[in-house]
Scaffold this active site. Structure first.
Site, PDB file in Angstrom:
ATOM      1  CE  LYS A  30       1.429  36.520 -24.086  1.00  0.00           C
ATOM      2  NZ  LYS A  30       2.557  35.595 -24.324  1.00  0.00           N
ATOM      3  NE  ARG A  35       8.642  39.456 -18.902  1.00  0.00           N
ATOM      4  CZ  ARG A  35       8.279  38.749 -19.958  1.00  0.00           C
ATOM      5  NH1 ARG A  35       7.002  38.663 -20.290  1.00  0.00           N
ATOM      6  NH2 ARG A  35       9.187  38.122 -20.699  1.00  0.00           N
ATOM      7  N   GLY A 112       3.338  29.918 -22.895  1.00  0.00           N
ATOM      8  CA  GLY A 112       4.752  29.809 -22.569  1.00  0.00           C
ATOM      9  C   GLY A 112       5.102  30.492 -21.264  1.00  0.00           C
ATOM     10  CB  SER A 186      12.229  30.071 -25.020  1.00  0.00           C
ATOM     11  OG  SER A 186      11.333  30.965 -24.393  1.00  0.00           O
ATOM     12  CB  SER A 187      14.265  35.396 -24.245  1.00  0.00           C
ATOM     13  OG  SER A 187      12.910  35.798 -24.354  1.00  0.00           O
ATOM     14  CD  GLU A 334       5.833  39.452 -29.092  1.00  0.00           C
ATOM     15  OE1 GLU A 334       5.196  40.450 -28.745  1.00  0.00           O
ATOM     16  OE2 GLU A 334       6.369  38.677 -28.277  1.00  0.00           O
ATOM     17  CG  HIS A 361       7.012  30.791 -30.838  1.00  0.00           C
ATOM     18  ND1 HIS A 361       6.725  32.130 -30.688  1.00  0.00           N
ATOM     19  CD2 HIS A 361       8.294  30.658 -30.452  1.00  0.00           C
ATOM     20  CE1 HIS A 361       7.772  32.774 -30.250  1.00  0.00           C
ATOM     21  NE2 HIS A 361       8.760  31.898 -30.101  1.00  0.00           N
ATOM     22  CE  LYS A 431      -1.114  30.741 -26.351  1.00  0.00           C
ATOM     23  NZ  LYS A 431      -0.110  31.624 -25.743  1.00  0.00           N
TER      24      LYS A 431
END
EC number: 2.5.1.19
Length: 446
Positions: A30, A35, A112, A186-187, A334, A361, A431
């Site tokens: 994902k 990306r 996110g 969050s990165s 995660e 999260h 998801k």
């Protein structure tokens, strides 16, 4: 309003009566798929994504980009045995960049990557783009992206919330420049700005000011993927200043990219080998990757398994014993739910550290894991930045998921060793991991 039946249905988690012996083809990543969709949409020429993940999060990303004018054509290879499968095996997406436009409405769901990666893209569109999503998405932090975009020249209406819903009034371009942000929660705040930065007039210099930075491997993934499409990126690892990333403005190339299997989604299947003392093969595990899930090889080996990485994939074998672990998961948060599930079945206590950001999260994962494992008879306590888990004899019961895909797979792991576990809303796994129940029961030969 009546509750969604899928959200209240209970799924009996299969109990393993013997050691698992299976080959599991894990769908695409994902993180890489979303990306790649953004970068291909911002490129100066068409590109291809092969074996993309088709899940709720990635379909939301593709749908949002289409709303802003990007062409995404889906094709299926008739020669692939996986043709037409919902996880994307045998499929390819042709991305046709176009002038980004509004008005458009983006549904982020609870993804996110969609809610954070696309506002910078929308700032480049010609017209307003409204962002909305699931109720939980309103509670997830977005201020790092919103505040940074304003500094870089964007106009955003969010009623001062720093959260969804909001509207980005795209002006067709964005000045860019230098911006300071606190990405401690969050990165993805950093990745969001870097992904679109080649299209900013001045590029971007992102300076992280927070005391911690979670999930650094995901930023490395963003940087590697930017460089692969021709972007010039300076990073702390390449000799730059600590916590500073610079992207030079320039055209992005269209590429033909095959998406790696999602290594984080391989976690429950590797855990099954560990829990049952069995053996699982994950084909096509990459020899080199920026995916955080690759660290499972180290963590699950320390917890009692062994692994062999070969050209055809990763073979993971359980020893029949599960050991507790003291580990900092700050870079791989995660993975926490699955590790917590295994730790609850271990022969000694575990401490999972560095993951306070998991409270923000899909759900508050630390509170959720504590509550659900303890309701099955466990002994889990929250710490300031993680969990302490003392193994106890567990019993059956309902394992609630809070619409969180990784809670669902954590419950399934426990169900392998504990009879009578019922997972609430296992459908939430769609998801990021389509057809999880079928993959799980197939692994077990059920």
């Amino acid at each position: 309003m009546a509750p969604n039946p899928a959200h209240t249905a209970l799924w009996p988690a299969p109990h393993a009566s013997e050691a698992v012996a299976a080959t599991v083809h894990v769908p695409g990543s994902k993180s890489v798929t979303n990306r790649a969709l953004v970068l291909a949409s911002l490129a100066s020429e068409p590109g291809w994504l092969r074996r993309p993940l088709r899940s709720r999060d990635t379909l939301l990303m593709a749908g949002a980009l289409r709303e802003m004018g990007v062409g995404i054509e889906e094709t299926v290879s008739s020669s692939s045995s996986g043709a037409g499968s919902p996880d994307g095996a045998g499929e390819a997406w042709r991305i046709l960049p176009a002038g980004l436009r509004g008005p458009a409405t983006v549904d982020v769901g609870n993804a996110g990557t969609v809610m954070r990666f696309l506002p910078p893209v929308a700032a480049l569109a010609d017209g307003p783009v409204r962002f909305d999503g699931d109720p939980r998405s309103y509670e997830r932090p977005l201020n790092g992206v919103v505040d940074a975009l304003r500094v870089l020249g964007a106009r955003i209406d969010d009623d001062g919330r720093g959260a969804l819903p909001l509207t980005v009034h795209g002006g067709g371009a964005l000045d860019g420049g230098t911006v300071e942000i606190d990405a401690s929660s969050s990165s993805q705040f950093v990745s969001a700005l870097l992904l679109s930065a080649p299209r900013f007039n001045q590029g971007v210099e992102v300076r992280h000011t927070g005391s911690t930075l979670p999930s650094v491997p995901h930023i490395r993934m963003t940087v590697d993927m930017l460089r692969a499409v021709g972007a010039q990126v300076d990073t702390p690892e390449s000799g730059g200043e600590p916590n500073v990333w610079r992207v030079t403005p320039g055209a992005l190339l269209g590429r033909d990219l095959t998406i790696e299997p999602d290594l984080s989604n391989a976690q429950p299947f590797l855990a099954a080998a560990l829990v049952t003392g069995g053996r699982v093969l994950i084909p096509d595990w990459p020899a080199r990757t920026t995916q955080p899930g690759d660290r499972l090889r180290e963590i699950f080996t320390e917890m009692g398994g062994s692994c062999e990485l070969a050209d055809y994939g990763l073979v993971f074998t359980g020893s029949g014993s599960i050991h507790g672990i003291d580990v900092d998961l700050g870079d791989v948060g995660e993975l926490t739910p699955g590790i917590a599930a295994v730790a609850a079945l271990a022969d000694s206590p575990s401490t999972l550290r560095g993951v306070s950001h998991l409270r923000l999260h899909e759900t508050d994962r630390l509170a959720a894991l504590t509550k659900e494992i303890n309701e099955l008879g466990g002994d889990v306590t929250e710490t300031a930045d993680g969990l302490h888990i003392r193994p106890r004899r567990l019993h059956g019961g309902i394992f609630r998921t809070y619409d969180d895909h990784r809670m669902a797979t954590a419950g399934a792991i426990i169900g392998l060793a504990v009879e009578g576990v019922q997972i609430e809303n296992v459908a939430t796994t769609a998801k990021t991991l389509p057809d999880f129940p079928e993959l799980w029961t197939g692994m077990l030969g059920v």
